[in-house]
Design an enzyme around this catalytic site. Structure first.
Site, PDB file in Angstrom:
ATOM      1  N   ALA A   1       0.837  -1.198   0.000  1.00 28.32           N
ATOM      2  CA  ALA A   1       0.000   0.000   0.000  1.00 28.32           C
ATOM      3  C   ALA A   1       0.873   1.249   0.000  1.00 28.32           C
ATOM      4  O   ALA A   1       2.006   1.245   0.481  1.00 28.32           O
ATOM      5  CB  ALA A   1      -0.919  -0.006   1.216  1.00 28.32           C
ATOM      6  N   MET A   2       0.329   2.338  -0.514  1.00 27.38           N
ATOM      7  CA  MET A   2       1.124   3.560  -0.680  1.00 27.38           C
ATOM      8  C   MET A   2       1.596   4.151   0.651  1.00 27.38           C
ATOM      9  O   MET A   2       2.549   4.917   0.684  1.00 27.38           O
ATOM     10  CB  MET A   2       0.316   4.592  -1.480  1.00 27.38           C
ATOM     11  N   ARG A   3       0.945   3.771   1.737  1.00 28.07           N
ATOM     12  CA  ARG A   3       1.374   4.302   3.034  1.00 28.07           C
ATOM     13  C   ARG A   3       2.653   3.622   3.541  1.00 28.07           C
ATOM     14  O   ARG A   3       3.273   4.088   4.491  1.00 28.07           O
ATOM     15  CB  ARG A   3       0.253   4.125   4.068  1.00 28.07           C
ATOM     16  N   TYR A   4       3.028   2.503   2.895  1.00 26.62           N
ATOM     17  CA  TYR A   4       4.220   1.779   3.347  1.00 26.62           C
ATOM     18  C   TYR A   4       5.452   2.044   2.486  1.00 26.62           C
ATOM     19  O   TYR A   4       6.567   1.848   2.932  1.00 26.62           O
ATOM     20  CB  TYR A   4       3.949   0.267   3.342  1.00 26.62           C
ATOM     21  N   THR A   5       5.248   2.430   1.231  1.00 27.05           N
ATOM     22  CA  THR A   5       6.385   2.598   0.319  1.00 27.05           C
ATOM     23  C   THR A   5       6.836   4.053   0.252  1.00 27.05           C
ATOM     24  O   THR A   5       6.081   4.974   0.579  1.00 27.05           O
ATOM     25  CB  THR A   5       6.009   2.122  -1.092  1.00 27.05           C
TER      26      THR A   5
END
Length: 780
Positions: A134-138
């Site tokens: 998810a974009m919150r992790y990368t």
């Protein structure tokens, strides 16, 4: 809707339908047409197709611009992908966050892009089809290669336009220093058109650009040698011939064949294993493992009670060759698939060919060079046209950049010339400023300054009046005048301007070029050959399409029995290596290998179990013979042509369209044309008879409708036809309530001879239930 319809008058020009929208009332058809056109143009230009200038789609361009504005150049500290996506959506791209993130992920995947534009940290997916985190992790930042698209952005090279709400400005294009559209490729499906541009090697593309600049009239043969073919991120081997690749590039569309690359690793005691380390585009280790599992442990297809003969044969083949397969891919080896044979005595070439033919380790890659040109219109281009358009865009970009720098230098010289006046008479300048009510107007009048110079003098700090500053101004002024002369020379001299373009392309190529990854080496496509003993076979066909085979020739047809409700259609003597061609009522042909037919001990199998026949167009005729067997095909409408069984053959289970059949027309039973046959006889329902020469018929290897053989009345149709030698024909039927055979030969035959497309003559005898055969067939 085709491309020419969408952009016939330009994307931004009002159409006749648009003008009608200004009226108080419009029809629903007019509204729907205009709404669909607007939607189509939006999809084509705003989503699906890349621009030939910078190679980017709008969402990709906005992501790069937003990241550049955020200071996320290469070397900067990466930030959360969610922050980038939020900036893109909030300022430039009012669409779904997942769509923007997916585009961002693709730009960071080195197995998708040949030259990635984003450097990602974290899980950005894998070549096996795993999704990114998810974009919150990368986290993400731009790569050094992305600078080629962005570093000239602030130098007046491209136009800016308001964003969706008018609160921001965004670039219409990015000033690409290299043809990114070819280096990274693109794929997309629009309305009425699609694009599939493969990636290419930077060194080869750069050299091709330089050659086009140096020799605009460079011949195609030399040009296409500079770019021998695509260069995929995952490597692989292109096995299509160079001439065929060139032809695809010249047409702007086509396909090439790509296969995996492997090596044989020798083990102890004479053992060996096959190791695949490069895969073609679209293939992955996981996909290949799934394909092998599906073929070695197949499932019964829907609507069937058991495995098909093909499934059983494939399963036995793979299990007889392959012992184990495992995926050893990892950090050190992005792709490492290991195949161990059942025995070291297995032929290595056969082992490799079987794996290539049964998996996606070999396949076709489509090429469709569709993009938006520098004129803003989408279209299909050849490879050369794409490079020539990009070179024109690059020349315009460099010219704008040069003019921008010249304007900036000229303005600086103008400022410095005003400052020199200050240093020539500082006291007078200070006195003028101190005594005047309007210092700027006083300076302009007293020293003949421009408004720009006067403002600069008034804004100068006192410490800049030091004597040392005067020397610095003189040095800078000399430097700026020298640069001004150089820039003016660039704009005036075509030779100098071209030299600059070549120099910059060479510099970028040196900074980012790398070795070709995809090997281009012509090779034969892997074809799995089933070994069949060549022996005599009799193929038995029923009227309902049931098939079986019996060993040998010379069987009595009367001995064959059929299921209740079924009956005899034909029995043909052939070889076990021959093929059976089934013909549907829609003119579609299906191929069945005679070696795959069941034995004659039972009722056999229906043709629908051996081929994927269209249920709306059932099988009406079947043919058996060697590949060279000549066949006469046609319909009751009086059209027909000659062909060979090999022309009708197809590997597709769903068959291929071969005979064009008009609505409400019916196919006649195909005729086996023997070497001594020279005549064709046609008999109609209204008892008209015509005999023509077979030389008047066309031989169509690709199929079609054929030529008009006999001219028919509206309420007439062909009921029988036959080919034969010059001996004549026999019309069998019922004449005066008795079965009769009427021999037509000699002078009687000559009376019915005519040219193709004639009406023929009415038969002297009114025979019903007519059957037409050559005289030789009766005498035999």
């Amino acid at each position: 809707m085709m491309q020419s319809d969408l952009f016939a008058s330009g994307a931004n020009e009002p159409s006749a339908q648009a003008e009608s929208l200004q009226n108080d009332e419009i029809t629903l058809a007019q509204y729907a047409e205009q709404a669909y056109l607007d939607y189509a143009v939006s999809v084509v230009k705003g989503r699906a197709l890349p621009d030939v200038s910078d190679g980017q789609k709008p969402v990709q361009r906005r992501i790069l611009y937003a990241m550049n504005a955020m200071g996320l150049r290469s070397g900067a500290k990466p930030v959360k992908s969610a922050r980038v996506v939020g900036d893109v959506l909030g300022k430039y791209h009012p669409h779904g966050d997942q769509a923007a993130y997916d585009a961002m992920v693709r730009m960071a995947q080195d197995f998708v892009l040949r030259y990635p534009l984003i450097e990602g940290q974290g899980n950005f997916g894998s070549r096996d089809g795993d999704n990114a985190a998810a974009m919150r992790y990368t986290e993400a930042r731009l790569t050094p290669f992305a600078n080629l698209l962005l570093e000239e952005l602030s130098e007046g090279t491209v136009d800016f336009e308001p964003n969706y709400d008018g609160s921001q400005k965004e670039p219409v294009l990015l000033p690409a220093r290299l043809p990114i559209v070819l280096l990274n490729g693109a794929s997309g499906i629009a309305v009425g058109m699609a694009t599939e541009i493969p990636p290419h090697n930077l060194t080869e593309v750069a050299q091709a650009c330089i050659q086009l600049l140096e020799k605009p009239d460079l011949d195609d043969e030399t040009f296409y040698q500079l770019i021998p073919g695509p260069d995929f991120p995952g490597g692989g081997q292109i096995i299509t011939s160079p001439s065929d690749i060139t032809q695809v590039y010249k047409q702007g569309r086509g396909s090439i064949k790509v296969r995996a690359r492997w090596e044989i690793e020798e083990l102890a005691r004479g053992q060996w294993q096959l190791v695949v380390n490069e895969l073609p585009p679209g293939a992955s280790s996981q996909k290949i493992l799934e394909e092998i599992e599906e073929k070695t442990n197949p499932r019964i297809r829907a609507g069937r009670k058991a495995l098909t003969p093909e499934q059983q044969q494939t399963r036995a083949l793979l299990l007889g060759l392959l012992d184990t397969v495992r995926d050893e891919s990892g950090k050190d080896a992005p792709v490492r698939l290991v195949f161990e044979p059942k025995s070291s005595r297995i032929d290595r070439d056969e082992f490799i060919t079987t794996l290539l033919a049964q998996t996606s380790m070999e396949g076709n890659v489509s090429i469709n060079l569709v993009s938006i040109g520098i004129d803003g219109r989408p279209g299909q281009r050849t490879l050369r046209q794409m490079l020539e358009e990009w070179l024109q865009f690059r020349a315009d970009t460099v010219r704008k950049r040069t003019q921008f720098r010249l304007d900036k230098v000229t303005d600086r010289i103008h400022i410095l010339e005003g400052r020199m006046i200050v240093y020539l008479d500082v006291d007078a300048v200070i006195r003028t400023i101190r005594d005047a009510d309007e210092p700027k107007d006083a300076l302009i009048k007293r020293f003949s300054l421009s408004e720009r110079q006067a403002e600069d003098i008034l804004e100068m700090r006192l410490r800049q009046l030091a004597r040392l500053e005067g020397f610095k101004i003189e040095q800078e002024l000399a430097k700026q005048r020298k640069e001004q002369a150089a820039l003016q020379k660039l704009l005036k001299s075509k030779t100098a301007f071209k030299r600059l373009l070549i120099k910059e392309i060479n510099q970028d190529a040196e900074n980012f070029s790398d070795a070709r990854r995809t090997l281009i080496q012509e090779a034969e496509r892997a074809v799995l050959e089933t070994r069949v003993v060549d022996e005599p076979i009799t193929v038995i066909m029923s009227q309902q399409g049931w098939l079986r085979r019996r060993q040998g020739h010379g069987h009595d047809v009367q001995q064959f029995s059929f299921k209740s409700g079924d009956a005899y259609y034909d029995a043909r003597e052939a070889r076990s290596t021959d093929e059976l061609i089934a013909l549907g009522t829609d003119g579609r042909t299906y191929t069945v290998q005679i070696g795959d037919l069941p034995s004659a001990r039972g009722d056999g199998q229906p043709i629908t179990a051996l081929a994927e026949v269209n249920s709306a167009a059932p099988i009406c005729h079947m043919m058996v013979g060697s590949a060279q067997q000549k066949i006469l095909l046609g319909a009751e409408s009086g059209y027909g042509f000659l062909s060979h069984l090999s022309d009708m053959s197809t590997r597709q289970k769903a068959g291929k369209q071969f005979v064009s059949v008009a609505a409400n027309d019916t196919l006649l039973r195909p005729v086996y044309v023997q070497p001594d046959h020279v005549l064709l006889a046609l008999l109609t329902a209204k008892s008209r008879f015509l005999v023509i020469s077979l030389d008047e018929l066309r031989t169509l290897s690709g199929g079609g409708r054929g030529t008009k053989l006999i001219d028919l009345d509206e309420d007439d149709h062909v009921v029988a036809w036959a080919t034969g030698p010059e001996n004549g024909f026999v019309i069998s039927g019922i004449y005066r309530r008795r079965a009769t055979d009427w021999l037509i030969q000699g002078t009687t035959l000559e009376s019915y001879l005519g040219k193709r497309a004639r009406k023929g003559k009415s038969l002297e005898r009114k025979i019903i239930e007519m059957v037409l055969t050559p005289f030789s067939a009766v005498t035999e």
